[in-house]
Design a protein around this motif. Structure first.
Motif, PDB file in Angstrom:
ATOM      1  N   LEU A 223       0.810  -1.229   0.000  1.00  0.00           N
ATOM      2  CA  LEU A 223       0.000   0.000   0.000  1.00  0.00           C
ATOM      3  C   LEU A 223       0.844   1.279   0.000  1.00  0.00           C
ATOM      4  O   LEU A 223       0.547   2.205  -0.772  1.00  0.00           O
ATOM      5  CB  LEU A 223      -0.971  -0.022   1.177  1.00  0.00           C
ATOM      6  N   GLY A 227       0.982   4.091  -3.046  1.00  0.00           N
ATOM      7  CA  GLY A 227       0.814   5.519  -2.802  1.00  0.00           C
ATOM      8  C   GLY A 227       1.854   6.353  -3.515  1.00  0.00           C
ATOM      9  O   GLY A 227       1.571   7.487  -3.942  1.00  0.00           O
ATOM     10  N   SER A 230       0.973   7.706  -6.978  1.00  0.00           N
ATOM     11  CA  SER A 230       0.102   8.876  -7.115  1.00  0.00           C
ATOM     12  C   SER A 230       0.804  10.178  -6.736  1.00  0.00           C
ATOM     13  O   SER A 230       0.148  11.207  -6.599  1.00  0.00           O
ATOM     14  CB  SER A 230      -1.142   8.699  -6.223  1.00  0.00           C
ATOM     15  N   GLU A 231       2.114  10.125  -6.588  1.00  0.00           N
ATOM     16  CA  GLU A 231       2.876  11.320  -6.217  1.00  0.00           C
ATOM     17  C   GLU A 231       2.816  12.351  -7.351  1.00  0.00           C
ATOM     18  O   GLU A 231       3.042  12.015  -8.515  1.00  0.00           O
ATOM     19  CB  GLU A 231       4.325  10.935  -5.939  1.00  0.00           C
ATOM     20  N   ASN A 337       0.699  13.521   0.690  1.00  0.00           N
ATOM     21  CA  ASN A 337       0.211  12.411  -0.130  1.00  0.00           C
ATOM     22  C   ASN A 337      -0.695  11.526   0.719  1.00  0.00           C
ATOM     23  O   ASN A 337      -0.222  10.756   1.559  1.00  0.00           O
ATOM     24  CB  ASN A 337       1.385  11.607  -0.695  1.00  0.00           C
ATOM     25  N   ARG A 338      -1.988  11.617   0.508  1.00  0.00           N
ATOM     26  CA  ARG A 338      -2.938  10.881   1.338  1.00  0.00           C
ATOM     27  C   ARG A 338      -2.826   9.374   1.146  1.00  0.00           C
ATOM     28  O   ARG A 338      -3.039   8.609   2.094  1.00  0.00           O
ATOM     29  CB  ARG A 338      -4.366  11.337   1.023  1.00  0.00           C
ATOM     30  N   GLN A 339      -2.514   8.944  -0.066  1.00  0.00           N
ATOM     31  CA  GLN A 339      -2.394   7.505  -0.318  1.00  0.00           C
ATOM     32  C   GLN A 339      -1.224   6.911   0.457  1.00  0.00           C
ATOM     33  O   GLN A 339      -1.321   5.815   1.003  1.00  0.00           O
ATOM     34  CB  GLN A 339      -2.230   7.245  -1.818  1.00  0.00           C
ATOM     35  N   VAL A 340      -0.112   7.632   0.526  1.00  0.00           N
ATOM     36  CA  VAL A 340       1.030   7.172   1.312  1.00  0.00           C
ATOM     37  C   VAL A 340       0.670   7.145   2.794  1.00  0.00           C
ATOM     38  O   VAL A 340       1.013   6.200   3.520  1.00  0.00           O
ATOM     39  CB  VAL A 340       2.261   8.069   1.056  1.00  0.00           C
ATOM     40  N   ASN A 341      -0.047   8.171   3.243  1.00  0.00           N
ATOM     41  CA  ASN A 341      -0.460   8.211   4.654  1.00  0.00           C
ATOM     42  C   ASN A 341      -1.339   7.011   5.008  1.00  0.00           C
ATOM     43  O   ASN A 341      -1.174   6.398   6.072  1.00  0.00           O
ATOM     44  CB  ASN A 341      -1.214   9.509   4.943  1.00  0.00           C
ATOM     45  N   LYS A 342      -2.262   6.675   4.121  1.00  0.00           N
ATOM     46  CA  LYS A 342      -3.129   5.521   4.362  1.00  0.00           C
ATOM     47  C   LYS A 342      -2.315   4.228   4.396  1.00  0.00           C
ATOM     48  O   LYS A 342      -2.577   3.331   5.204  1.00  0.00           O
ATOM     49  CB  LYS A 342      -4.202   5.435   3.283  1.00  0.00           C
ATOM     50  N   GLY A 343      -1.319   4.134   3.517  1.00  0.00           N
ATOM     51  CA  GLY A 343      -0.464   2.948   3.505  1.00  0.00           C
ATOM     52  C   GLY A 343       0.322   2.800   4.800  1.00  0.00           C
ATOM     53  O   GLY A 343       0.489   1.694   5.323  1.00  0.00           O
TER      54      GLY A 343
END
Length: 415
Positions: A223, A227, A230-231, A337-343
């Motif tokens: 995950l 993320g 999507s950077e 980066n929200r996707q990295v945070n979620k990962g």
């Protein structure tokens, strides 16, 4: 018979001059300037008159010098390929060109080792569009023949859209490399502890079990890595020169950074956590702590759990580091980066889940961790982040670029 030029053109009064102009779009000049920064040359090949072509080329920034070379179709017919290639190395404008002459220019640029993109809209542009490495046809005014010959079609007939596409393409390519860099660096902390066990002849217990290694590969890695895909584009992505088309996606620089830098940092953190847990229990070199099945030594289980958790917490710092190549991650926003945070939240939740719930403790050879253990673990991400920020700062100072990844002299010119 009396209406001759000599009879009519006399006793005239000048009233005014009527002209027609097809001005360039206002965003084109900025797009051409961005091409220059990105190492992309723009050459005008047109059917217009030479003075008109040079005037437009100067207005939008294609030519800067006082005396650019202007080739007409008739002059090009008398010019050899060697002379043409010499002219193509400098500022040059082609006017009154026939279709076969536009094709000749493209062929000579390719013979010079250039990657050539050609724009066009008419039937006469189709040979050059087909020959080019990237043919770009106009979607609004372009003919069907031009669209068929091209590799891509502009839906808005705007040159600036090509530049935006280049920026997006560079960002996608960079993000794929960031993904690979992050995925590869976890292999070293998985392998080094096992190598220490083998080289010590069993004096140092095996730091990670098979199931724990699979947890990293299939659970905690994916995950955050997705993320990175999507950077958004880095600020300096259009200030970098074009890459070699023969360069491998997985090049030596990525391998060195993944295995010899990030990987060794993760391995050191994992071994440090393993030793930290053992030292708290009073373990000494050579003491056997393995056991069999459910009878595994509790100290050994806690030590392997700490080694696993240390790799995961090290990955938190490393995924942040992978978000930028040279710029400081703080310049793009540490948590932007929200996707990295979620990962990151997922991998932390997963490691807590595997260590707290009894059904999974037996499968993954884990146990609950105490406050001292988590105190050790939460120090790892900022340490890894600080070390990489220091390395990037040294490289930036050597290359003369600021914390945003932009060359200092370039920033001064823009300002």
């Amino acid at each position: 018979s009396q209406y001759t030029p000599d009879a009519i053109e006399k006793d005239l009064t000048f009233v005014g001059l009527e002209v027609m102009q097809d001005p360039p779009r206002p965003e084109v000049a900025a797009a051409v300037a961005e091409c220059r920064r990105a190492g992309i040359r723009v050459i005008m090949i047109t059917g217009d008159y030479g003075l008109t072509a040079v005037s437009i080329a100067r207005k939008i920034g294609i030519v800067k010098g006082a005396h650019p070379k202007v080739f007409s179709g008739l002059e090009l017919e008398k010019t050899s390929d060697e002379e043409l290639r010499r002219a193509l190395k400098g500022e040059v404008v082609f006017a009154r060109m026939a279709p076969e002459q536009k094709l000749r220019v493209v062929e000579n640029l390719q013979a010079m080792g250039e990657v050539v993109a050609v724009t066009g809209d008419g039937v006469n542009d189709s040979p050059a569009l087909k020959k080019a490495d990237i043919g770009v046809a106009m979607g609004v005014t372009g003919t069907d023949v031009a669209k068929e010959a091209a590799d891509m079609i502009l839906t808005d007939d705007n040159f600036a859209s090509i530049v935006h596409a280049v920026e997006e393409g560079r960002a996608v390519y960079a993000n794929i490399r960031k993904f690979m860099l992050y995925i590869l660096n976890s292999n070293v902390p998985e392998a080094v502890p096992s190598a220490v066990y083998l080289l010590s002849g069993g004096a140092v217990p095996l730091p990670l079990t098979t199931m724990q290694i699979l947890t990293i590969d299939l659970g905690t890695d994916m995950l955050p890595a997705l993320g990175l895909g999507s950077e958004p584009p880095e600020r300096d992505v259009m200030n970098r020169p074009p890459r070699d088309p023969h360069e491998h996606l997985l090049n030596k620089e990525v391998m060195r950074k993944a295995f010899l830098w990030y990987g060794l940092l993760g391995a050191a953190a994992s071994l440090a956590a393993f030793v930290f847990a053992q030292a708290q229990a009073g373990w000494h070199m050579g003491a056997v702590m393995f056991g069999v099945g459910k009878d595994l030594d509790p100290t050994y289980v806690r030590a392997t759990t700490m080694a696993l958790a240390a790799i995961v917490f090290t990955q938190i710092g490393e995924v942040m580091n992978c978000r930028t190549e040279l710029a400081s991650v703080f310049s793009v926003g540490l948590f932007s980066n929200r996707q990295v945070n979620k990962g990151i939240l997922f991998e932390v939740a997963l490691i807590v889940f595997l260590t707290v719930f009894p059904p999974f403790q037996g499968v993954f050879h884990t146990c609950p961790l105490g406050l001292a253990d988590y105190g050790f673990l939460v120090l790892l991400p900022p340490i890894v982040l600080a070390l990489e920020e220091g390395r990037k700062a040294i490289v930036r100072r050597h290359l003369g670029i600021d914390r945003n990844g932009v060359r200092i002299e370039q920033e001064n010119v823009e300002r």
